[in-house]
Design an enzyme around this catalytic site. Structure first.
Site, PDB file in Angstrom:
ATOM      1  N   ASN A  44     -18.769  -6.543   8.327  1.00  0.00           N
ATOM      2  CA  ASN A  44     -17.403  -7.058   8.401  1.00  0.00           C
ATOM      3  C   ASN A  44     -17.039  -7.714   7.070  1.00  0.00           C
ATOM      4  O   ASN A  44     -17.274  -8.890   6.865  1.00  0.00           O
ATOM      5  CB  ASN A  44     -17.302  -8.041   9.582  1.00  0.00           C
ATOM      6  CG  ASN A  44     -15.896  -8.568   9.752  1.00  0.00           C
ATOM      7  OD1 ASN A  44     -15.062  -8.449   8.854  1.00  0.00           O
ATOM      8  ND2 ASN A  44     -15.627  -9.152  10.906  1.00  0.00           N
ATOM      9  N   CYS A  60     -12.245  -9.359   7.745  1.00  0.00           N
ATOM     10  CA  CYS A  60     -11.394 -10.333   8.427  1.00  0.00           C
ATOM     11  C   CYS A  60     -10.648 -11.198   7.420  1.00  0.00           C
ATOM     12  O   CYS A  60     -11.269 -11.825   6.559  1.00  0.00           O
ATOM     13  CB  CYS A  60     -12.223 -11.196   9.371  1.00  0.00           C
ATOM     14  SG  CYS A  60     -12.504 -10.374  10.936  1.00  0.00           S
ATOM     15  N   ASN A  76      -9.213  -3.096   8.767  1.00  0.00           N
ATOM     16  CA  ASN A  76      -9.283  -4.381   9.439  1.00  0.00           C
ATOM     17  C   ASN A  76      -7.843  -4.894   9.562  1.00  0.00           C
ATOM     18  O   ASN A  76      -6.898  -4.193   9.223  1.00  0.00           O
ATOM     19  CB  ASN A  76     -10.179  -5.344   8.647  1.00  0.00           C
ATOM     20  CG  ASN A  76     -10.792  -6.415   9.544  1.00  0.00           C
ATOM     21  OD1 ASN A  76     -10.059  -7.125  10.235  1.00  0.00           O
ATOM     22  ND2 ASN A  76     -12.105  -6.536   9.532  1.00  0.00           N
ATOM     23  N   THR A  77      -7.683  -6.109  10.005  1.00  0.00           N
ATOM     24  CA  THR A  77      -6.324  -6.615  10.257  1.00  0.00           C
ATOM     25  C   THR A  77      -5.630  -7.035   8.964  1.00  0.00           C
ATOM     26  O   THR A  77      -6.263  -7.268   7.944  1.00  0.00           O
ATOM     27  CB  THR A  77      -6.370  -7.803  11.224  1.00  0.00           C
ATOM     28  OG1 THR A  77      -7.271  -8.778  10.689  1.00  0.00           O
ATOM     29  CG2 THR A  77      -6.818  -7.365  12.594  1.00  0.00           C
ATOM     30  N   CYS A  93      24.958  16.365  22.945  1.00  0.00           N
ATOM     31  CA  CYS A  93      25.515  15.130  22.377  1.00  0.00           C
ATOM     32  C   CYS A  93      26.163  14.280  23.462  1.00  0.00           C
ATOM     33  O   CYS A  93      26.914  14.787  24.290  1.00  0.00           O
ATOM     34  CB  CYS A  93      26.537  15.473  21.298  1.00  0.00           C
ATOM     35  SG  CYS A  93      27.315  14.017  20.574  1.00  0.00           S
ATOM     36  N   CYS A 126      24.803   7.425   9.145  1.00  0.00           N
ATOM     37  CA  CYS A 126      25.029   8.255   7.959  1.00  0.00           C
ATOM     38  C   CYS A 126      26.105   7.622   7.075  1.00  0.00           C
ATOM     39  O   CYS A 126      25.990   7.582   5.858  1.00  0.00           O
ATOM     40  CB  CYS A 126      25.448   9.661   8.373  1.00  0.00           C
ATOM     41  SG  CYS A 126      25.570  10.798   6.968  1.00  0.00           S
ATOM     42  N   CYS A 165      18.114  13.980   5.009  1.00  0.00           N
ATOM     43  CA  CYS A 165      17.245  12.791   4.943  1.00  0.00           C
ATOM     44  C   CYS A 165      16.546  12.490   6.258  1.00  0.00           C
ATOM     45  O   CYS A 165      15.615  11.699   6.298  1.00  0.00           O
ATOM     46  CB  CYS A 165      18.038  11.579   4.474  1.00  0.00           C
ATOM     47  SG  CYS A 165      19.206  10.943   5.686  1.00  0.00           S
ATOM     48  N   CYS A 201      19.894  10.631  10.752  1.00  0.00           N
ATOM     49  CA  CYS A 201      20.662  10.850  11.989  1.00  0.00           C
ATOM     50  C   CYS A 201      19.761  11.305  13.120  1.00  0.00           C
ATOM     51  O   CYS A 201      19.904  10.867  14.264  1.00  0.00           O
ATOM     52  CB  CYS A 201      21.793  11.841  11.759  1.00  0.00           C
ATOM     53  SG  CYS A 201      21.262  13.447  11.141  1.00  0.00           S
TER      54      CYS A 201
END
Lengths: 448, 462
Positions: B135, B138, B203-204, B345, B355, B414, B417
């Protein structure tokens, strides 16, 4: 007429809120369902244009006060509307979650959550505008009058409200079933609205002559007088004991303890609108053994909203379709039955005409018959106002300002629509106030 | 139905499936690990041991919720095992004997002294473990005492301590990497040089969860005072996937990797495997839902493998690693544009406003009268509901429907939407011929320098 035979406890249960209030977490769970639409259909479908997605987002963000302000800034009776609006055909009818999840966001209940929060804390969001020096008289303290008076104060005008009845609030206080809007709530909402700075003068009916005087002595008058009595059927026996008008029946539950309210054992309700359903469900909830709604057209043509009809069905109310009342059968002056002639529709839909279908008459035994046939215009009063244009019982107004044909006189609510929703009346009052403001600020101030 | 084999061999550590519990609160005791193995977990990494148990505080956890869904992210300020080393080792022996087919890896963290490390390594191996996990990751508490991330952030320390361990270890040694570095690769390389058999990551992540807006306490708090803690849970997955792919693609590391970071479903696990993990480790999801969640993970992974005709995990592991690289290797000629399926829709307008305000103003919004709309879109009529003898259309209001259409001539493809659209499969991204020859940014730069191509014109904006 006997008084309700149910225990006070059972009555309290029957008249509890139809849609119970949300607990805070329930409200946030429901709020999280809102997609936060842009140019939201719910807002567009609301006659007062409440910014629904914004207030729901405020609930989600634990800002219930802000949510209430968003609602009340467009609709000062947002609390009543949350309880009594036919949301199914307004905001919730337009909600896109109806398509996506087959269930709309419960906008009405969320609105109630926010407005209750503000009402409990007596939050006052609105300040009177800078005093304009103009004075406006509002005739009638129902939803249209209240909304108009409130908006006029926000715009800085002096306001007097004249109310014919001994209680303020119009139909909002006494004309809607108490399991939708309780008397206490309606009155507290009037108090909240008038806290911006106007008095409601009760027991102050206005005649045509009074109105002329009011117009002379003030800068403008708003007419929010609503409608009058229920239309008569003009059939034999109509004056028998046991024949009631819908509004009187509803009003009693607001005026006295439920235990004191009068209700028949067998009740027949005549009509097919939302009021008919209200009256019938109220009769059942007061303890009638058997309640029947009799309507002269077919089920499909009932003007009552679908959810109202569902409510009636779940309250085990019976229906008779295509029946025309022809006689209130009385014995010794007391109602014992209503006789109906069976009808048949010729032609399509509501344009079709009803003709006698022949065969035996339908006789419904009953000790109470309640007419829910819509109210008549206050024709005598309206026609006594010089120069006021009326069309089909409706006061004719300019759409943009709610100005009538009489200079300085504006109108809104049921007297221009012959019966709409609370939310429509509120919008009328709001528009009229802005119309009045616009007109007054254009004219040179005359010293009085 | 013959289900694909999930048997996992991680540098010699065998487990019946790749699902291991990560070192943490769920692997604190024999009681928990027994329950985990009974539930079907393939292996565990026992909660970090040291010679002397630590003292913990309360409270220890904080979480990020997202609009009612709980624990999108979790953080903790809990330290390593607060139980005695002897008790832990006795339990490890007991459980390994009870479940010989499961992987028993033990996490270790002691002060940075050779003898101390070598002592605990030998004692742990004597208990019967299959492997060790160092470890070095941590970020809270222990790092202030020169352990955990304090080691894992410095390649030299990592190499030195890993070397002490591998000098005496008889079982495979995994080094657990911290994400609290600019680049995890130098640490991985250091571990490799010191003889590590594998890596685990991430790890965190160092974090403060928030501030309680009533009390104004930092969250979580100990008597009103807070400390930075380790962030984990579903929210960290993308960060973990990126580091995993970076390390997996590095030829100077070339070690099996146990992937960690926000895994709570079979989909998460499959993505980790595809981006270079040999096994996966789970902690937050088990803390949230209990050990039972391994069952849908196993079943989902197997059904997905069946569908794709993957026979064993080796068909999956690392498969997508080569498909990720530098931005400069992306094809400038590739073009997608958005397309809205008008039958799906619901007219919420979310794509339009996203958008309009957040992207490239390429969605048109036309107000169509409700009746005209229904005439043009008969499928929309299915949504109509009737009340009081009148029709109502969800999505309509004030007499109109917003009809949303993509302007594919200005759409830059992109994805925004399609990401905000609440309806599955309503907005899709479709390929279009850009008219350009296939060319990466790197190639473009070279050709531009040689004068072989004209500069690409900037897109048109409103």
């Amino acid at each position: 007429m006997p008084k309700s035979k149910l225990s006070a406890e059972k009555l309290a249960q029957n008249f509890a809120d139809l849609h119970p209030a949300y607990a805070p977490q329930e409200a946030r769970i429901e709020a999280a369902r809102c997609l936060y639409c842009w140019d939201a259909p719910c807002t567009r479908a609301c006659p007062t244009g409440i910014d629904v997605p914004t207030f729901i987002r405020q609930i989600l963000e634990k800002n219930s006060g802000g949510a209430a302000e968003t609602i009340l800034s467009e609709n000062i009776l947002g609390g009543s509307c949350a309880r009594a609006c036919p949301t199914e055909v307004l905001c919730e009818g337009a909600c896109v979650d109806r398509t996506l999840e087959k269930a709309p966001v419960e906008i009405g209940r969320l609105q109630r959550f926010a407005t209750d929060y503000a009402a409990k804390r007596k939050l006052q969001f609105f300040e009177p505008g800078p005093e304009s020096g103009f004075t406006v008289v509002v005739v009638g303290s129902g939803p249209a009058g209240l909304a108009c008076a409130h908006e006029l104060r926000r715009l800085g005008h002096g306001v007097r409200v004249l109310e014919a009845s001994d209680v303020p609030g119009g139909l909002n206080t006494t004309g809607i079933s108490p399991y939708k809007i309780s008397t206490e709530f309606a009155l507290s909402e009037v108090e909240q609205a008038s806290a911006i700075g106007f008095e409601i003068e009760l027991n102050s009916p206005v005649t045509g002559a009074d109105l002329r005087e009011l117009l002379e002595q003030n800068d403008a008058v708003f007419l929010g007088v609503g409608l009058g009595q229920t239309a008569p059927l003009n059939i034999p026996g109509e004056d028998a004991a046991g024949v009631w008008e819908a509004l009187d029946f509803i009003e009693q539950a607001h005026r006295m303890p439920l235990k004191e309210c009068e209700v028949g054992t067998q009740v027949v309700v005549i009509g097919g609108g939302n009021t008919a359903v209200d009256v019938a469900t109220e009769a059942v909830r007061l303890g009638a053994d058997q309640t029947t709604i009799a309507y002269r057209r077919s089920r499909e043509q009932m003007p009552a909203f679908a959810y109202e009809v569902e409510l009636a069905v779940s309250d085990q109310i019976g229906f008779e379709w295509c029946v025309q009342p022809v006689e209130f059968v009385a014995e010794a002056g007391r109602l014992v039955a209503v006789r109906f002639r069976r009808q048949r529709l010729e032609g399509e839909g509501r344009a079709g005409t009803l003709v006698d279908a022949g065969g035996d008459d339908l006789v419904l035994p009953c000790d109470q018959a309640i007419k829910a046939l819509g109210q008549l215009p206050r024709s005598d009063f309206l026609s006594s106002i010089d120069g006021l244009k009326i069309d089909g019982g409706r006061v004719v107004i300019d759409d943009k300002t709610r100005a009538t044909s009489v200079a300085g006189l504006f109108a809104g609510g049921d007297c221009i629509s012959r019966g709409g929703e609370i939310v429509d009346a509120v919008q009328d009052g709001k528009i009229a106030a802005r119309g009045i403001d616009h007109t007054l600020r254009q004219k040179p101030k005359e010293p009085r | 139905m013959k289900k694909p084999d999930l048997a996992t061999d991680f540098c010699g550590i065998r487990s019946p499936n790749p699902f291991w519990l990560a070192s943490g609160p769920p692997t604190n005791s024999a009681y928990q690990v027994r329950r985990a193995f009974e539930a079907g977990w393939g292996g565990v990494v026992w909660k970090t041991l040291a010679h002397d148990p630590v003292v913990n505080v309360s409270a220890r956890y904080g979480a990020v919720d997202y609009h009612g869904r709980k624990m999108m992210g979790l953080n903790n300020i809990e330290l390593i095992s607060d139980r005695s080393l002897e008790e832990n080792l006795r339990e490890i022996t007991e459980i390994k004997q009870e479940f010989p087919d499961r992987a028993m890896i033990v996490s270790l963290m002691v002060e940075s002294k050779k003898e101390t490390w070598q002592d605990i390594v030998q004692r742990t191996e004597d208990a019967g473990c299959d492997g060790l996990e160092l470890n070095f990751g941590c970020p809270h508490g222990m790092s202030e005492r020169g352990m955990g991330a304090a080691v894992g952030q410095v390649p030299e320390y990592t190499e030195m301590i890993t070397g002490w361990v591998t000098e005496v270890a008889k079982t495979p040694v995994l080094v657990k990497l911290t994400p609290n570095v600019a680049d995890p690769r130098p640490i991985g390389q250091a571990a490799r040089r010191a003889g590590a058999a594998g890596l685990s990551l991430i790890n965190t992540i160092n974090s403060i969860m928030g501030v309680d807006l009533e009390t104004l306490h930092p969250m979580p708090h100990v008597g009103g005072r807070g400390s930075h803690g380790g962030y984990c849970g579903p929210a960290v997955k993308p960060i973990a996937l990126n580091m995993l792919q970076q390390v997996a693609a590095d030829p100077a590391i070339d070690l099996p990797i146990s992937g960690i970071g926000g895994i709570e479903s079979w989909q998460d696990a499959a993505e980790f495997l595809l981006l270079g993990a040999t096994s996966v480790q789970v902690c937050t999801a088990a803390m949230h839902h209990g050990f039972r969640i391994v069952e849908p993970m196993i079943s989902g992974l197997q059904m997905w493998m069946l569908e794709h005709e993957f026979e064993s995990l080796s068909d999956v592991q690392g498969r997508v690693v080569p498909d990720v690289g530098g931005w400069g290797e992306l094809d400038l000629a590739y073009k997608v544009v958005a397309e809205i399926d008008q039958d799906q829709c619901i007219h919420c307008g979310l794509c339009y406003i996203a958008c309009e305000d957040g992207a490239h103003q390429s969605i048109h919004c036309a107000k169509i009268e409700t009746d005209a709309f229904l005439a043009q879109h008969p499928n929309g009529a299915g949504a109509v509901h009737q009340s009081g003898g009148k029709n109502y259309l969800p999505g309509a209001g004030a007499g109109y429907v917003n009809l949303l259409t993509i302007d594919q001539t200005t759409c830059v493809g992109c994805n925004l939407c399609s990401l905000v659209c609440p309806v599955e499969d309503c907005i899709s991204m479709v390929e279009r011929d850009s008219g350009l020859p296939s060319m990466t940014w790197n190639e473009y730069q070279e050709k531009l320098g040689r004068g072989e191509v004209d500069p690409i014109a900037p897109p048109e904006h409103r």
